[in-house]
Design a protein around this motif. Structure first.
Motif, PDB file in Angstrom:
ATOM      1  N   GLU A  15       0.828  -1.200   0.000  1.00 47.19           N
ATOM      2  CA  GLU A  15       0.000   0.000   0.000  1.00 47.19           C
ATOM      3  C   GLU A  15       0.868   1.258   0.000  1.00 47.19           C
ATOM      4  OE1 GLU A  15      -3.414   2.075   2.758  1.00 47.19           O
ATOM      5  OE2 GLU A  15      -3.082  -0.082   2.949  1.00 47.19           O
ATOM      6  N   ALA A  16       1.908   1.272   0.770  1.00 44.88           N
ATOM      7  CA  ALA A  16       2.813   2.429   0.809  1.00 44.88           C
ATOM      8  C   ALA A  16       3.502   2.614  -0.539  1.00 44.88           C
ATOM      9  CB  ALA A  16       3.851   2.251   1.911  1.00 44.88           C
ATOM     10  N   ARG A  17       3.913   1.544  -1.164  1.00 43.65           N
ATOM     11  CA  ARG A  17       4.566   1.614  -2.471  1.00 43.65           C
ATOM     12  C   ARG A  17       3.586   2.140  -3.527  1.00 43.65           C
ATOM     13  NH1 ARG A  17       7.440  -3.722  -3.476  1.00 43.65           N
ATOM     14  NH2 ARG A  17       5.335  -4.279  -2.980  1.00 43.65           N
ATOM     15  N   PHE A  18       2.332   1.692  -3.490  1.00 41.89           N
ATOM     16  CA  PHE A  18       1.320   2.143  -4.435  1.00 41.89           C
ATOM     17  C   PHE A  18       1.047   3.642  -4.258  1.00 41.89           C
ATOM     18  CE2 PHE A  18      -3.182   2.937  -5.429  1.00 41.89           C
ATOM     19  CZ  PHE A  18      -3.176   2.633  -6.773  1.00 41.89           C
ATOM     20  N   ARG A  19       0.924   4.092  -3.013  1.00 42.00           N
ATOM     21  CA  ARG A  19       0.694   5.523  -2.770  1.00 42.00           C
ATOM     22  C   ARG A  19       1.855   6.368  -3.274  1.00 42.00           C
ATOM     23  NH1 ARG A  19      -2.933   6.782   2.287  1.00 42.00           N
ATOM     24  NH2 ARG A  19      -4.190   4.905   2.268  1.00 42.00           N
ATOM     25  N   LYS A  20       3.056   5.868  -3.120  1.00 39.45           N
ATOM     26  CA  LYS A  20       4.239   6.600  -3.578  1.00 39.45           C
ATOM     27  C   LYS A  20       4.234   6.732  -5.105  1.00 39.45           C
ATOM     28  CE  LYS A  20       9.250   6.531  -3.387  1.00 39.45           C
ATOM     29  NZ  LYS A  20      10.422   5.728  -3.088  1.00 39.45           N
ATOM     30  N   VAL A  21       3.881   5.646  -5.817  1.00 41.98           N
ATOM     31  CA  VAL A  21       3.827   5.678  -7.283  1.00 41.98           C
ATOM     32  C   VAL A  21       2.747   6.659  -7.747  1.00 41.98           C
ATOM     33  CG1 VAL A  21       3.238   4.303  -9.331  1.00 41.98           C
ATOM     34  CG2 VAL A  21       4.777   3.367  -7.604  1.00 41.98           C
ATOM     35  N   VAL A  22       1.582   6.636  -7.108  1.00 42.35           N
ATOM     36  CA  VAL A  22       0.494   7.541  -7.482  1.00 42.35           C
ATOM     37  C   VAL A  22       0.901   8.986  -7.230  1.00 42.35           C
ATOM     38  CG1 VAL A  22      -1.858   8.266  -6.865  1.00 42.35           C
ATOM     39  CG2 VAL A  22      -1.351   5.852  -7.182  1.00 42.35           C
ATOM     40  N   GLN A  23       1.555   9.252  -6.096  1.00 43.08           N
ATOM     41  CA  GLN A  23       1.962  10.615  -5.762  1.00 43.08           C
ATOM     42  C   GLN A  23       3.011  11.136  -6.753  1.00 43.08           C
ATOM     43  OE1 GLN A  23       0.142  11.912  -3.518  1.00 43.08           O
ATOM     44  NE2 GLN A  23       1.106  13.900  -3.507  1.00 43.08           N
ATOM     45  N   GLU A  24       3.937  10.304  -7.134  1.00 42.72           N
ATOM     46  CA  GLU A  24       4.977  10.713  -8.083  1.00 42.72           C
ATOM     47  C   GLU A  24       4.409  10.988  -9.475  1.00 42.72           C
ATOM     48  OE1 GLU A  24       7.765   7.510  -7.962  1.00 42.72           O
ATOM     49  OE2 GLU A  24       8.681   8.192  -6.085  1.00 42.72           O
ATOM     50  N   ASN A  25       3.344  10.285  -9.852  1.00 46.50           N
ATOM     51  CA  ASN A  25       2.766  10.430 -11.184  1.00 46.50           C
ATOM     52  C   ASN A  25       1.448  11.211 -11.171  1.00 46.50           C
ATOM     53  OD1 ASN A  25       4.806   8.878 -12.483  1.00 46.50           O
ATOM     54  ND2 ASN A  25       3.877   7.053 -11.580  1.00 46.50           N
ATOM     55  N   ARG A  26       1.211  12.004 -10.157  1.00 48.91           N
ATOM     56  CA  ARG A  26      -0.042  12.749 -10.008  1.00 48.91           C
ATOM     57  C   ARG A  26      -0.317  13.645 -11.223  1.00 48.91           C
ATOM     58  NH1 ARG A  26      -4.283  12.142  -7.146  1.00 48.91           N
ATOM     59  NH2 ARG A  26      -2.986  11.554  -5.410  1.00 48.91           N
ATOM     60  N   SER A  27       0.696  14.360 -11.714  1.00 48.91           N
ATOM     61  CA  SER A  27       0.481  15.275 -12.833  1.00 48.91           C
ATOM     62  C   SER A  27       0.071  14.522 -14.099  1.00 48.91           C
ATOM     63  CB  SER A  27       1.735  16.109 -13.085  1.00 48.91           C
ATOM     64  OG  SER A  27       2.811  15.274 -13.426  1.00 48.91           O
ATOM     65  N   THR A  28       0.666  13.362 -14.327  1.00 52.55           N
ATOM     66  CA  THR A  28       0.308  12.560 -15.504  1.00 52.55           C
ATOM     67  C   THR A  28      -1.114  12.022 -15.379  1.00 52.55           C
ATOM     68  OG1 THR A  28       2.632  11.892 -15.680  1.00 52.55           O
ATOM     69  CG2 THR A  28       1.031  10.610 -16.929  1.00 52.55           C
ATOM     70  N   ILE A  29      -1.490  11.590 -14.187  1.00 52.87           N
ATOM     71  CA  ILE A  29      -2.838  11.050 -13.947  1.00 52.87           C
ATOM     72  C   ILE A  29      -3.891  12.143 -14.154  1.00 52.87           C
ATOM     73  CG2 ILE A  29      -4.374  10.096 -12.188  1.00 52.87           C
ATOM     74  CD1 ILE A  29      -1.867   8.655 -11.038  1.00 52.87           C
ATOM     75  N   VAL A  30      -3.620  13.352 -13.639  1.00 53.37           N
ATOM     76  CA  VAL A  30      -4.557  14.474 -13.801  1.00 53.37           C
ATOM     77  C   VAL A  30      -4.672  14.860 -15.272  1.00 53.37           C
ATOM     78  CG1 VAL A  30      -4.911  16.915 -13.269  1.00 53.37           C
ATOM     79  CG2 VAL A  30      -4.264  15.329 -11.457  1.00 53.37           C
TER      80      VAL A  30
END
Length: 173
Positions: A15-30
């Protein structure tokens, strides 16, 4: 052997690893979300302005205005209750009684404490309608005739001007 799995307070490694990946790629996801929704995703995240009142707003906490003219009408409802109602406002003025079935016969029962009603009619109204208590409804005396008789008895002394000054819930004397 029994293994006990208990939930830990801190997030798991995955879960911590997944949150880190999402946070790092937030601009791409948005950016992808905006592209797929044609800009609606970012528009939904912007704070909306509070609505502003226009002109003078007056709020009155009272109910609807009382009608000036009361148009009384006796009605038998679907659940066999006989009521006096105002046709103008649709409000119930008085609960006169009910139609009860005794075997195959239908009988009018006046709303008195002796007949098992919790809020009985006033003595004045009971005096006017006492002889109708227990009358059977049949082809000789149908519901329509009962309603007409009740209106005649209740409004025998009242004229249209007297009814106009009557408060809802009150029967003129």
């Amino acid at each position: 052997m029994v293994e006990i799995f208990s939930k830990r307070n801190e997030p798991g490694r995955d879960e911590a690893r997944f949150r880190k990946v999402v946070q790092e790629n937030r601009s791409t996801i948005v950016r992808l979300a905006d592209q797929l929704s044609q800009g609606a995703y970012s528009a939904s995240k912007r704070p909306k302005p509070a609505p502003q009142p226009e002109g003078l707003i007056i709020h009155v906490g009272a109910g609807p205005a009382k009608p000036d003219i009361v148009d009384p009408h006796v009605r038998v409802s679907h659940n066999s209750r006989v009521i006096l109602m105002d046709l103008t406002s649709g409000r119930q003025l008085e609960h006169l009684g009910e139609l009860r079935r005794f075997g195959d016969a239908l009988c009018f029962v006046l709303a008195t404490r002796e007949n098992g009603f919790f809020s009985p009619l006033d003595d004045d109204i009971v005096g006017r309608l006492a002889d109708l208590d227990g009358i059977y409804i049949d082809t000789d005396f149908p519901e329509e005739r009962l309603c007409a008789t009740l209106v005649d008895r209740l409004l025998d002394d009242a004229d249209a001007a007297g009814m106009a000054e009557t408060e809802p819930g009150q029967i003129p004397d």
